[in-house]
Design a protein around this motif. Structure first.
Motif, PDB file in Angstrom:
ATOM      1  N   SER A   1     -40.524   0.912  -5.707  1.00 52.07           N
ATOM      2  CA  SER A   1     -41.346   0.785  -6.912  1.00 52.07           C
ATOM      3  C   SER A   1     -40.518   0.242  -8.082  1.00 52.07           C
ATOM      4  CB  SER A   1     -42.045   2.102  -7.256  1.00 52.07           C
ATOM      5  OG  SER A   1     -41.126   3.109  -7.549  1.00 52.07           O
ATOM      6  N   HIS A   2     -39.236   0.610  -8.167  1.00 53.73           N
ATOM      7  CA  HIS A   2     -38.396   0.033  -9.238  1.00 53.73           C
ATOM      8  C   HIS A   2     -38.361  -1.491  -9.100  1.00 53.73           C
ATOM      9  CE1 HIS A   2     -36.762   3.009 -11.884  1.00 53.73           C
ATOM     10  NE2 HIS A   2     -36.318   3.775 -10.915  1.00 53.73           N
ATOM     11  N   ILE A   3     -38.273  -1.984  -7.874  1.00 53.22           N
ATOM     12  CA  ILE A   3     -38.267  -3.440  -7.673  1.00 53.22           C
ATOM     13  C   ILE A   3     -39.614  -4.024  -8.112  1.00 53.22           C
ATOM     14  CG2 ILE A   3     -38.130  -5.284  -5.934  1.00 53.22           C
ATOM     15  CD1 ILE A   3     -36.107  -3.466  -4.418  1.00 53.22           C
TER      16      ILE A   3
ATOM     17  N   ALA B   1     -31.816  -1.966 -17.927  1.00 58.57           N
ATOM     18  CA  ALA B   1     -32.041  -2.025 -19.382  1.00 58.57           C
ATOM     19  C   ALA B   1     -30.735  -2.296 -20.130  1.00 58.57           C
ATOM     20  CB  ALA B   1     -32.635  -0.704 -19.867  1.00 58.57           C
ATOM     21  N   ASN B   2     -29.602  -2.252 -19.428  1.00 64.76           N
ATOM     22  CA  ASN B   2     -28.305  -2.391 -20.108  1.00 64.76           C
ATOM     23  C   ASN B   2     -28.169  -3.775 -20.761  1.00 64.76           C
ATOM     24  OD1 ASN B   2     -25.135  -3.174 -19.821  1.00 64.76           O
ATOM     25  ND2 ASN B   2     -25.455  -1.034 -20.342  1.00 64.76           N
ATOM     26  N   SER B   3     -27.807  -3.773 -22.036  1.00 56.69           N
ATOM     27  CA  SER B   3     -27.816  -5.020 -22.800  1.00 56.69           C
ATOM     28  C   SER B   3     -26.755  -6.006 -22.304  1.00 56.69           C
ATOM     29  CB  SER B   3     -27.627  -4.734 -24.291  1.00 56.69           C
ATOM     30  OG  SER B   3     -26.427  -4.020 -24.475  1.00 56.69           O
TER      31      SER B   3
ATOM     32  N   HIS C   1     -41.908   4.561  -1.812  1.00 51.91           N
ATOM     33  CA  HIS C   1     -40.479   4.842  -1.962  1.00 51.91           C
ATOM     34  C   HIS C   1     -40.070   4.475  -3.392  1.00 51.91           C
ATOM     35  CE1 HIS C   1     -36.137   4.374  -1.436  1.00 51.91           C
ATOM     36  NE2 HIS C   1     -36.250   5.100  -0.338  1.00 51.91           N
ATOM     37  N   HIS C   2     -39.312   5.371  -4.035  1.00 54.68           N
ATOM     38  CA  HIS C   2     -38.983   5.197  -5.450  1.00 54.68           C
ATOM     39  C   HIS C   2     -38.279   3.867  -5.752  1.00 54.68           C
ATOM     40  CE1 HIS C   2     -38.206   6.455  -9.491  1.00 54.68           C
ATOM     41  NE2 HIS C   2     -36.911   6.523  -9.344  1.00 54.68           N
ATOM     42  N   LEU C   3     -37.354   3.476  -4.888  1.00 56.93           N
ATOM     43  CA  LEU C   3     -36.603   2.249  -5.174  1.00 56.93           C
ATOM     44  C   LEU C   3     -37.460   1.005  -4.956  1.00 56.93           C
ATOM     45  CD1 LEU C   3     -33.076   3.091  -3.743  1.00 56.93           C
ATOM     46  CD2 LEU C   3     -34.046   3.580  -5.983  1.00 56.93           C
TER      47      LEU C   3
ATOM     48  N   PHE D   1     -21.931   5.644 -15.786  1.00 55.43           N
ATOM     49  CA  PHE D   1     -22.209   5.584 -17.226  1.00 55.43           C
ATOM     50  C   PHE D   1     -22.469   6.990 -17.786  1.00 55.43           C
ATOM     51  CE2 PHE D   1     -23.803   0.974 -16.905  1.00 55.43           C
ATOM     52  CZ  PHE D   1     -22.672   0.476 -17.534  1.00 55.43           C
ATOM     53  N   ASP D   2     -23.311   7.748 -17.077  1.00 49.42           N
ATOM     54  CA  ASP D   2     -23.721   9.062 -17.606  1.00 49.42           C
ATOM     55  C   ASP D   2     -22.538  10.026 -17.696  1.00 49.42           C
ATOM     56  OD1 ASP D   2     -26.294   8.142 -17.822  1.00 49.42           O
ATOM     57  OD2 ASP D   2     -27.002   9.062 -15.965  1.00 49.42           O
ATOM     58  N   LYS D   3     -21.707  10.064 -16.630  1.00 53.42           N
ATOM     59  CA  LYS D   3     -20.593  11.022 -16.628  1.00 53.42           C
ATOM     60  C   LYS D   3     -19.491  10.572 -17.588  1.00 53.42           C
ATOM     61  CE  LYS D   3     -22.460  13.930 -13.980  1.00 53.42           C
ATOM     62  NZ  LYS D   3     -22.742  13.769 -12.587  1.00 53.42           N
TER      63      LYS D   3
ATOM     64  N   LEU E   1     -24.298   5.256 -24.519  1.00 48.37           N
ATOM     65  CA  LEU E   1     -23.079   4.446 -24.345  1.00 48.37           C
ATOM     66  C   LEU E   1     -23.367   2.968 -24.657  1.00 48.37           C
ATOM     67  CD1 LEU E   1     -20.613   4.865 -21.403  1.00 48.37           C
ATOM     68  CD2 LEU E   1     -21.576   2.627 -21.826  1.00 48.37           C
ATOM     69  N   ASP E   2     -24.506   2.487 -24.164  1.00 49.03           N
ATOM     70  CA  ASP E   2     -24.867   1.079 -24.375  1.00 49.03           C
ATOM     71  C   ASP E   2     -25.102   0.795 -25.863  1.00 49.03           C
ATOM     72  OD1 ASP E   2     -25.476  -1.528 -23.594  1.00 49.03           O
ATOM     73  OD2 ASP E   2     -27.609  -1.088 -23.320  1.00 49.03           O
ATOM     74  N   LYS E   3     -25.669   1.796 -26.573  1.00 51.40           N
ATOM     75  CA  LYS E   3     -25.992   1.596 -27.995  1.00 51.40           C
ATOM     76  C   LYS E   3     -24.745   1.537 -28.859  1.00 51.40           C
ATOM     77  CE  LYS E   3     -30.499   3.685 -28.492  1.00 51.40           C
ATOM     78  NZ  LYS E   3     -30.942   5.026 -28.322  1.00 51.40           N
TER      79      LYS E   3
ATOM     80  N   GLY F   1     -34.314  -1.012 -11.775  1.00 48.72           N
ATOM     81  CA  GLY F   1     -33.777   0.341 -11.978  1.00 48.72           C
ATOM     82  C   GLY F   1     -33.385   0.568 -13.434  1.00 48.72           C
ATOM     83  N   GLY F   2     -33.116   1.828 -13.779  1.00 52.55           N
ATOM     84  CA  GLY F   2     -32.854   2.207 -15.163  1.00 52.55           C
ATOM     85  C   GLY F   2     -31.748   1.403 -15.827  1.00 52.55           C
ATOM     86  N   VAL F   3     -30.677   1.085 -15.059  1.00 56.89           N
ATOM     87  CA  VAL F   3     -29.533   0.383 -15.645  1.00 56.89           C
ATOM     88  C   VAL F   3     -29.872  -1.089 -15.928  1.00 56.89           C
ATOM     89  CG1 VAL F   3     -27.062  -0.149 -15.333  1.00 56.89           C
ATOM     90  CG2 VAL F   3     -27.954   2.016 -14.511  1.00 56.89           C
TER      91      VAL F   3
ATOM     92  N   SER G   1     -29.643   2.156 -10.577  1.00 51.65           N
ATOM     93  CA  SER G   1     -30.297   3.275 -11.262  1.00 51.65           C
ATOM     94  C   SER G   1     -29.311   4.424 -11.407  1.00 51.65           C
ATOM     95  CB  SER G   1     -31.542   3.692 -10.492  1.00 51.65           C
ATOM     96  OG  SER G   1     -31.172   4.283  -9.284  1.00 51.65           O
ATOM     97  N   GLY G   2     -29.844   5.607 -11.761  1.00 50.79           N
ATOM     98  CA  GLY G   2     -28.982   6.760 -11.959  1.00 50.79           C
ATOM     99  C   GLY G   2     -28.428   7.291 -10.640  1.00 50.79           C
ATOM    100  N   GLY G   3     -29.168   7.090  -9.546  1.00 53.47           N
ATOM    101  CA  GLY G   3     -28.751   7.660  -8.271  1.00 53.47           C
ATOM    102  C   GLY G   3     -28.403   6.620  -7.221  1.00 53.47           C
TER     103      GLY G   3
HETATM  104  O1  KG4 Z   1     -33.982   4.285 -12.633  1.00 52.24           O
HETATM  105  P1  KG4 Z   1     -33.752   5.449 -13.508  1.00 52.24           P
HETATM  106  O2  KG4 Z   1     -34.666   5.651 -14.690  1.00 52.24           O
HETATM  107  O3  KG4 Z   1     -33.750   6.771 -12.706  1.00 52.24           O
HETATM  108  C1  KG4 Z   1     -33.387   6.827 -11.387  1.00 52.24           C
HETATM  109  O4  KG4 Z   1     -34.277   6.573 -10.558  1.00 52.24           O
HETATM  110  O5  KG4 Z   1     -32.184   7.065 -11.144  1.00 52.24           O
HETATM  111  O6  KG4 Z   1     -32.250   5.300 -14.034  1.00 52.24           O
HETATM  112  C2  KG4 Z   1     -31.682   6.197 -14.918  1.00 52.24           C
HETATM  113  C3  KG4 Z   1     -30.293   5.707 -15.207  1.00 52.24           C
HETATM  114  C4  KG4 Z   1     -29.471   6.715 -15.982  1.00 52.24           C
HETATM  115  O7  KG4 Z   1     -28.204   6.805 -15.369  1.00 52.24           O
HETATM  116  C5  KG4 Z   1     -29.376   6.090 -17.367  1.00 52.24           C
HETATM  117  O8  KG4 Z   1     -28.237   6.481 -18.085  1.00 52.24           O
HETATM  118  C6  KG4 Z   1     -29.348   4.627 -17.006  1.00 52.24           C
HETATM  119  O9  KG4 Z   1     -30.320   4.503 -16.005  1.00 52.24           O
HETATM  120  N1  KG4 Z   1     -29.662   3.743 -18.152  1.00 52.24           N
HETATM  121  C7  KG4 Z   1     -28.762   2.909 -18.706  1.00 52.24           C
HETATM  122  C8  KG4 Z   1     -29.422   2.270 -19.774  1.00 52.24           C
HETATM  123  N2  KG4 Z   1     -30.707   2.742 -19.824  1.00 52.24           N
HETATM  124  C9  KG4 Z   1     -30.828   3.641 -18.815  1.00 52.24           C
HETATM  125  N3  KG4 Z   1     -27.486   2.664 -18.380  1.00 52.24           N
HETATM  126  C10 KG4 Z   1     -26.830   1.754 -19.127  1.00 52.24           C
HETATM  127  N4  KG4 Z   1     -27.393   1.101 -20.170  1.00 52.24           N
HETATM  128  C11 KG4 Z   1     -28.668   1.327 -20.533  1.00 52.24           C
HETATM  129  N5  KG4 Z   1     -29.214   0.675 -21.574  1.00 52.24           N
END
Ligand code: KG4
Length: 343
Positions: free
Chosen positions: A113-115, A272-274, A109-111, A165-167, A182-184, A268-270, A135-137
């Motif tokens: 694996s993120h953990i 990485a947010n600073s 399961h994708h989530l 964040f994305d929208k 946005l984060d940068k 998850g992807g987020v 994450s994004g979803g």
């Molecule tokens: O986990 P992920 O790579 O993909 C999914 O499984 O959804 O997450 C992607 C999400 C995107 O919405 C992307 O904009 C967000 O993670 N993301 C961030 C940052 N790096 C990636 N959001 C905020 N700050 C970041 N530095």
């Protein structure tokens, strides 16, 4: 046990070879540049690119790990959740490979694996712990009771934090993937310039809601463009980022109180947010909590995290046969006992 893993749930075609928590190779072919011109992922294009690159990506993962197919003991693949056409490419490739190697097929399961990305960076980390999965979803608070035992204790009622964040970024005209941009460019100053709602979910204190925030940003940018006014983009970015982080951190701290868990993991992807990392560091230190998050290269989609989670799924007997199918939506805790050795 050497596991070859495949990930194709969205717009990265990835393969990895791992032995336990040791990553022997981690190859990611990203499609970001191609989707950028459309402002987001185009599912049909994603599936086609996965189909074109998957063989080469898998070959590269083997060669970078210094192994051949005969060294592989099991094949793992992300089977859910994600873009269905994209997932199907990875699932079908993995099925064929597992059959031809006469090796077990491990659905991941994708989530989950993120953990598990955290196990790569923090070799000492083990359940139980509390996980903020962003994450994004998806945006979830998960009580991780064991490597394959997950309990959702909080979730978003609408959009995920990454989607917000994305929208928001897209409405400000920023480049995809918006959350990263946005984060940068966010600068901390004058948070009162753009008033934002502070959404709460009545009667469910661990749940989140981000759609009102996203709509507020879209309204601000639309109103400004109708009046021919300039938006202070760095300040608006910082304001959204601060408000999203407020909600994520507040609920995580409530969950700490309710569960009594002292180890807090972000995934998850987020993750990485600073600002999220910095503020979580501070609040966890103040409260004597242990905080874990993955190295940046394991925050986004990759196959190394799939291989690591696959080892625990295998140990739990969660293997599948040729009947495995991709699933666009499945909860992190749904498949207890569905996949069993020998099925
Ligand atoms: O986990 P992920 O790579 O993909 C999914 O499984 O959804 O997450 C992607 C999400 C995107 O919405 C992307 O904009 C967000 O993670 N993301 C961030 C940052 N790096 C990636 N959001 C905020 N700050 C970041 N530095």
């Amino acid at each position: 046990m050497k596991i070859l893993s495949i990930e194709s749930s969205c717009d990265e075609t990835a393969a990895s070879v791992a032995e336990g928590r040791e990553i022997l190779s981690n190859i990611v072919a990203t499609q970001v540049a191609e989707h950028r011109i459309y402002g987001g992922v185009v599912p049909e294009i994603a599936s086609r690119r996965h189909a074109e690159s998957i063989s080469a990506v898998v070959e590269e993962a083997l060669s970078a790990a210094g192994v051949t197919y005969s060294d592989i003991d099991a094949v793992a693949v992300t089977f859910a959740p994600g873009l269905i056409g994209a997932l199907l490419v990875g699932v079908n490739f993995a099925k064929g490979l597992a059959m031809s190697l006469n090796a077990p097929l491990i659905p991941v399961h994708h989530l989950r694996s993120h953990i598990a990305a955290n196990y790569i960076t923090h070799k000492e980390l083990k359940p139980p712990f509390l996980c903020l999965m962003v994450s994004g979803g998806n945006t979830l608070l998960v009580r991780v009771n064991g490597y394959t035992d997950f309990e959702i204790i909080g979730k978003t009622r609408d959009d995920a934090a990454g989607e917000c964040f994305d929208k928001s970024a897209r409405s400000m005209g920023l480049e995809y993937p918006g959350g990263v941009t946005l984060d940068k460019i966010a600068t901390k100053s004058d948070f009162k310039k753009y008033p934002m709602p502070r959404p709460k979910v009545d009667g469910a204190e661990l749940d989140f809601s981000f759609s009102g925030l996203k709509t507020a940003v879209i309204n601000i940018t639309h109103n400004a463009s109708q009046k021919g006014e300039e938006i202070d983009v760095p300040v608006l970015c910082a304001t959204v980022r601060e408000r999203v982080c407020d909600m994520l951190i507040e609920n995580t701290l409530k969950a700490v109180e309710l569960t009594g868990l002292r180890d807090v993991v972000i995934a998850g992807g987020v993750s990485a947010n600073s600002e999220l990392r910095d503020r979580m560091e501070k609040v966890c230190e103040q409260r004597g909590l242990n905080l874990y998050y993955p190295e940046k290269k394991y925050c986004g989609d990759n196959a190394a995290m799939v291989a690591v989670q696959a080892m625990y799924e295998f140990e739990a007997g969660n293997v599948s046969g040729a009947e495995l199918n991709a699933e666009a939506t499945k909860n992190i805790d749904y498949y207890k006992g569905v996949f069993k050795k020998g099925d």
